[in-house]
Design an enzyme around this catalytic site. Sequence first.
Site, mmCIF file in Angstrom:
data_model
loop_
_atom_site.group_PDB
_atom_site.id
_atom_site.type_symbol
_atom_site.label_atom_id
_atom_site.label_comp_id
_atom_site.label_asym_id
_atom_site.label_seq_id
_atom_site.Cartn_x
_atom_site.Cartn_y
_atom_site.Cartn_z
ATOM 1 N N PRO A 64 0.696 -1.067 0.281
ATOM 2 C CA PRO A 64 -0.130 0.117 -0.038
ATOM 3 C C PRO A 64 0.982 1.310 0.006
ATOM 4 O O PRO A 64 1.992 1.352 0.472
ATOM 5 C CB PRO A 64 -0.700 -0.285 1.342
ATOM 6 N N ASP A 65 0.250 2.381 -0.561
ATOM 7 C CA ASP A 65 1.003 3.659 -0.433
ATOM 8 C C ASP A 65 0.816 4.232 0.917
ATOM 9 O O ASP A 65 0.124 3.545 1.755
ATOM 10 C CB ASP A 65 0.756 4.583 -1.715
ATOM 11 N N PHE A 66 1.058 5.514 1.001
ATOM 12 C CA PHE A 66 0.868 6.159 2.446
ATOM 13 C C PHE A 66 -0.307 6.929 2.427
ATOM 14 O O PHE A 66 -1.059 6.537 3.625
ATOM 15 C CB PHE A 66 2.022 7.020 2.797
ATOM 16 N N ARG A 67 -0.532 7.863 1.581
ATOM 17 C CA ARG A 67 -1.612 8.582 1.495
ATOM 18 C C ARG A 67 -2.912 8.610 0.862
ATOM 19 O O ARG A 67 -3.856 9.140 0.881
ATOM 20 C CB ARG A 67 -1.206 10.031 1.225
ATOM 21 N N ASN A 139 11.017 4.642 -2.065
ATOM 22 C CA ASN A 139 10.225 3.673 -1.426
ATOM 23 C C ASN A 139 11.523 2.610 -0.736
ATOM 24 O O ASN A 139 12.774 2.778 -0.898
ATOM 25 C CB ASN A 139 10.048 2.708 -2.502
ATOM 26 N N ASP A 141 11.113 -0.494 -0.321
ATOM 27 C CA ASP A 141 10.735 -2.012 -0.518
ATOM 28 C C ASP A 141 11.950 -2.660 -1.412
ATOM 29 O O ASP A 141 11.963 -3.935 -1.837
ATOM 30 C CB ASP A 141 9.641 -2.217 -1.332
ATOM 31 N N HIS A 158 15.104 7.387 1.036
ATOM 32 C CA HIS A 158 14.646 7.373 2.442
ATOM 33 C C HIS A 158 15.067 5.917 3.015
ATOM 34 O O HIS A 158 14.461 5.315 4.255
ATOM 35 C CB HIS A 158 12.882 7.193 2.287
HETATM 36 P P1 OAD Z 1 2.197 8.888 -0.957
HETATM 37 O O1 OAD Z 1 1.407 7.629 -0.504
HETATM 38 O O2 OAD Z 1 2.363 10.116 -0.446
HETATM 39 O O3 OAD Z 1 1.689 9.023 -2.376
HETATM 40 C C1 OAD Z 1 1.505 8.076 -3.514
HETATM 41 C C2 OAD Z 1 1.054 8.639 -4.996
HETATM 42 O O4 OAD Z 1 0.896 7.698 -5.693
HETATM 43 C C3 OAD Z 1 -0.371 9.104 -4.615
HETATM 44 O O5 OAD Z 1 -0.477 10.412 -5.428
HETATM 45 C C4 OAD Z 1 -1.283 8.143 -5.412
HETATM 46 O O6 OAD Z 1 -2.424 8.443 -5.864
HETATM 47 C C5 OAD Z 1 -0.220 7.815 -6.326
HETATM 48 N N1 OAD Z 1 -0.492 6.390 -6.694
HETATM 49 C C6 OAD Z 1 -0.800 5.240 -6.016
HETATM 50 N N2 OAD Z 1 -0.979 4.123 -6.839
HETATM 51 C C7 OAD Z 1 -0.742 4.471 -8.121
HETATM 52 C C8 OAD Z 1 -0.724 3.768 -9.323
HETATM 53 N N3 OAD Z 1 -0.756 2.475 -9.367
HETATM 54 N N4 OAD Z 1 -0.453 4.492 -10.273
HETATM 55 C C9 OAD Z 1 -0.313 5.894 -10.317
HETATM 56 N N5 OAD Z 1 -0.378 6.663 -9.010
HETATM 57 C C10 OAD Z 1 -0.438 6.012 -7.976
HETATM 58 O O7 OAD Z 1 3.499 8.188 -1.371
HETATM 59 P P2 OAD Z 1 4.782 9.108 -1.526
HETATM 60 O O8 OAD Z 1 4.790 10.207 -2.182
HETATM 61 O O9 OAD Z 1 5.685 7.895 -1.914
HETATM 62 O O10 OAD Z 1 8.360 8.649 3.912
HETATM 63 O O11 OAD Z 1 5.206 9.121 0.153
HETATM 64 C C11 OAD Z 1 6.718 9.914 0.411
HETATM 65 C C12 OAD Z 1 6.892 9.633 1.749
HETATM 66 O O12 OAD Z 1 5.808 9.819 2.839
HETATM 67 C C13 OAD Z 1 7.453 8.267 2.050
HETATM 68 O O13 OAD Z 1 8.674 7.873 1.466
HETATM 69 C C14 OAD Z 1 7.496 8.061 3.370
HETATM 70 C C15 OAD Z 1 6.215 9.030 3.829
HETATM 71 O O14 OAD Z 1 5.899 9.359 4.730
HETATM 72 C C16 OAD Z 1 9.175 8.351 5.274
HETATM 73 O O15 OAD Z 1 8.691 7.263 5.556
HETATM 74 C C17 OAD Z 1 10.256 9.059 5.573
#
Ligand code: OAD
Length: 293
Positions: A64-67, A139, A141, A158
Amino acid sequence: MSEDDLFNDRIEHLIDELKELKIDINKAKTKRQTDNIINGIIAKKFENVIVMLGAGASTSAGIPDFRSPGGLYDQLRDAGINQGETVFDLKYFQKDPSLFYRFAAMLLPDITKFQPTITHKFVKKLNDRGVLLRCYTQNIDSLEMHAGLPEEKVVYAHGNFNSFYCLKCGYKSELTDEMKATIQDKKIVKCPKDDSALKPSVVFFGENLPKRYHELSKPDFQKCDCLIVIGTSLKVYPFAGLVNDVKLYIPRLLVNREETGDFEFRKKNSRDIFIQGNCDDVCKKWLETLELE
Ligand code: OAD
């Protein structure tokens, strides 16, 4: 229906048609600009491409992503942690490492379970073609490595879970099976020397980014001739600020589910291109084009 009503109806209809026409023109423009980039890569017009990756690049692998809704921060909220960032906060970890270790099993990537995505394969293909200057990833991973990208081509901005260290005495250890088992048991991994909690080499909020990031990012982004940003909300700095470190005329392409970051997509003659959608779908098409050539 009165004549006025008919007139208003017709005007509304025309406005709708104009809006659709504008969308079509924008779509065609985006396609033309994107084709230019992929053709530029094929023709080696671009030879120093930088790819910036975020959690969106790995969601199709099952991480899963974060936000996003249902993402890690939502899952933490369901578990009673309103501010998901606290789990990765250095000061909080120093005060109470048990919070991080309560959720560490959820965060620790099990490489046997997760496979690189089409997006990772696209980045690998850029490297195979000899045009990838570097992949900067947020990432943890390590799927870039598992896709076959050589170590020197990736900057893990990170950090990762590959090693753990003691904040007090500096003791360092690679991640062992014993440590993995402790994490799965939701227990704190302790330093064998002074019994304090070991911290993974994942960058926490309040912590400096790795030395390699600082050493490479300035010269790399100055040299970059094409920037491709994939699957990130660009909310976390200093990583998010990298998009402004390329020269002013360098094309910048964002592939994401929604618009993010410091771009000027709507400015006339903008160098910025936004492709909305699933990054694997977009990268699949590019990969196929690159493979055909
Ligand atoms: P986020 O979860 O903040 O953002 C992920 C983005 O990818 C969002 O805009 C989603 O809409 C988009 N997304 C998800 N799945 C997708 C897909 N299959 N195709 C296209 N877009 C997609 O994750 P990051 O930006 O990586 O830091 O978060 C940045 C940092 O925040 C992480 O490295 C982590 C977190 O806190 C630390 O832990 C220091």
